[in-house]
Design an enzyme around this catalytic site. Structure first.
Site, mmCIF file in Angstrom:
data_model
loop_
_atom_site.group_PDB
_atom_site.id
_atom_site.type_symbol
_atom_site.label_atom_id
_atom_site.label_comp_id
_atom_site.label_asym_id
_atom_site.label_seq_id
_atom_site.Cartn_x
_atom_site.Cartn_y
_atom_site.Cartn_z
ATOM 1 N N ASP A 77 0.816 -1.215 0.000
ATOM 2 C CA ASP A 77 0.000 0.000 0.000
ATOM 3 C C ASP A 77 0.851 1.267 0.000
ATOM 4 O O ASP A 77 2.072 1.210 0.185
ATOM 5 C CB ASP A 77 -0.951 -0.011 1.211
ATOM 6 N N ASN A 93 -7.429 -2.660 14.271
ATOM 7 C CA ASN A 93 -8.809 -2.974 13.883
ATOM 8 C C ASN A 93 -8.886 -4.160 12.921
ATOM 9 O O ASN A 93 -9.904 -4.394 12.298
ATOM 10 C CB ASN A 93 -9.478 -1.741 13.267
ATOM 11 N N HIS A 119 -7.059 -4.552 10.155
ATOM 12 C CA HIS A 119 -6.795 -4.295 8.735
ATOM 13 C C HIS A 119 -5.501 -4.951 8.276
ATOM 14 O O HIS A 119 -4.562 -5.141 9.061
ATOM 15 C CB HIS A 119 -6.841 -2.792 8.384
ATOM 16 N N GLU A 124 -9.449 -1.650 5.326
ATOM 17 C CA GLU A 124 -10.089 -1.358 6.607
ATOM 18 C C GLU A 124 -11.341 -2.238 6.779
ATOM 19 O O GLU A 124 -11.838 -2.798 5.797
ATOM 20 C CB GLU A 124 -10.484 0.124 6.635
HETATM 21 C C1 GLP Z 1 -0.292 0.504 8.513
HETATM 22 C C2 GLP Z 1 -0.008 -0.360 7.284
HETATM 23 C C3 GLP Z 1 -0.254 -1.833 7.545
HETATM 24 C C4 GLP Z 1 0.410 -2.245 8.856
HETATM 25 C C5 GLP Z 1 -0.194 -1.453 9.978
HETATM 26 C C6 GLP Z 1 0.319 -1.845 11.354
HETATM 27 O O1 GLP Z 1 -1.610 0.885 8.628
HETATM 28 N N1 GLP Z 1 -0.802 0.044 6.165
HETATM 29 O O2 GLP Z 1 0.257 -2.582 6.463
HETATM 30 O O3 GLP Z 1 0.220 -3.615 9.057
HETATM 31 O O4 GLP Z 1 0.119 -0.087 9.747
HETATM 32 O O5 GLP Z 1 1.512 -1.176 11.636
HETATM 33 P P1 GLP Z 1 2.463 -1.454 12.864
HETATM 34 O O6 GLP Z 1 3.271 -2.638 12.482
HETATM 35 O O7 GLP Z 1 3.272 -0.216 12.983
HETATM 36 O O8 GLP Z 1 1.591 -1.700 14.033
#
Ligand code: GLP
Length: 264
Positions: free
Chosen positions: A67, A136, A138, A143
């Site tokens: 993404d 959440n 995702h 989402e």
């Molecule tokens: C972002 C990314 C996700 C990732 C998430 C969790 O929203 N788009 O791909 O999994 O963050 O991030 P973290 O590993 O910092 O908790």
């Protein structure tokens, strides 16, 4: 699904990195799906070390990131392209031309999404997709309420995700509320999926993804449909699973089997 519960975040990164290292040793010409967020950083460090030690090479590897923020160019320090350059690509022997991140500054994002899907197909699909998970549930920026068969598209971020990611942006800095993300269907097409989760704040999402119903309210639950999905989580992220002992028992049996097969 394989659920691997390990003591701490370092063990999670080590286990996850070994999956990628083994893949690159046996198939140096792999197509890897990569993720951003803080969770995969330790895994990337281990891949960099393995590359420096000449254990693996990225020279024939192609990568696709999950993404990108819509509205940020790759030069923007908060863009996911910039993150990937900093955390991995600049430190390994990958050909940057073979590293793809959805184009956050695309003039026509709808066309860009279709092109991204086509590019993945032209490269033969993704061999291993790395994932983190949002609080959440995702995956990528899919989402809650995302279609479980969705493809790469523009997605609006939830308030929760914007707040969670605000820590990376300065107080007056523009923080996008839109993204381009691979769809859940795109992720499910990968031949293998490795999801990493650490810390107590991921425990609800991990429980819902592994033990909850298949539901758009927890996008990661879609991985229940995948034939080759591995959740690698630490004790804190696993703390709300009801079947922890069973998952640990299965993993012990798996390891025994691997050792037995290795002696044949
Ligand atoms: C972002 C990314 C996700 C990732 C998430 C969790 O929203 N788009 O791909 O999994 O963050 O991030 P973290 O590993 O910092 O908790």
């Amino acid at each position: 699904m394989q659920v691997v519960i390990l003591e701490n975040p370092d063990a999670v990164a080590e286990y996850g990195s070994q999956i990628f290292i083994n893949r690159l040793k046996s198939s140096p010409k792999s197509v890897l799906g990569l993720a951003t967020g803080s969770t995969p950083v330790a895994l990337y460090k281990k891949l960099i070390e393995a590359c420096e030690a000449k254990e693996i090479s990225f020279s024939d590897v192609t990568t696709f990131n999950l993404d990108e923020y819509l509205g940020l160019s790759g030069e923007h320090p908060q863009s996911y392209r910039y993150f990937m350059n900093e955390q991995l690509f600049n430190h390994v022997d990958v050909n940057t031309a073979n590293t793809y991140v959805p184009p956050g500054s695309a003039e026509n994002p709808v066309v860009a999404c279709k092109e991204y899907e086509d590019l993945i197909k032209q490269n033969g699909g993704i061999d291993i997709q790395l994932l983190g998970i949002g609080r959440n549930g995702h995956i990528g920026f899919n989402e809650p309420s995302s279609g479980l068969m969705s493809r790469t598209r523009v997605k609006t971020l939830t308030k929760e995700t914007i707040e969670d990611n605000a820590r990376f942006f300065g107080p007056d800095e523009f923080q996008p509320h839109l993204s381009i993300t691979m769809g859940i269907g795109t992720i499910l097409d990968s031949r293998k999926v490795v999801l990493l989760a650490t810390g107590e704040n991921k425990a609800d999402a991990v429980r819902d993804a592994i033990e909850g119903p298949l539901a758009a309210s927890c996008p990661a639950s879609a991985l229940q449909l995948h034939q080759n999905a591995v959740f690698v989580v630490d004790e804190a992220a696993a703390s709300k699973l009801s079947q922890c002992d069973f998952y640990k028992h299965i993993e012990q049996e798996n390891q025994k089997l691997i050792q037995q097969l290795a002696t044949l």
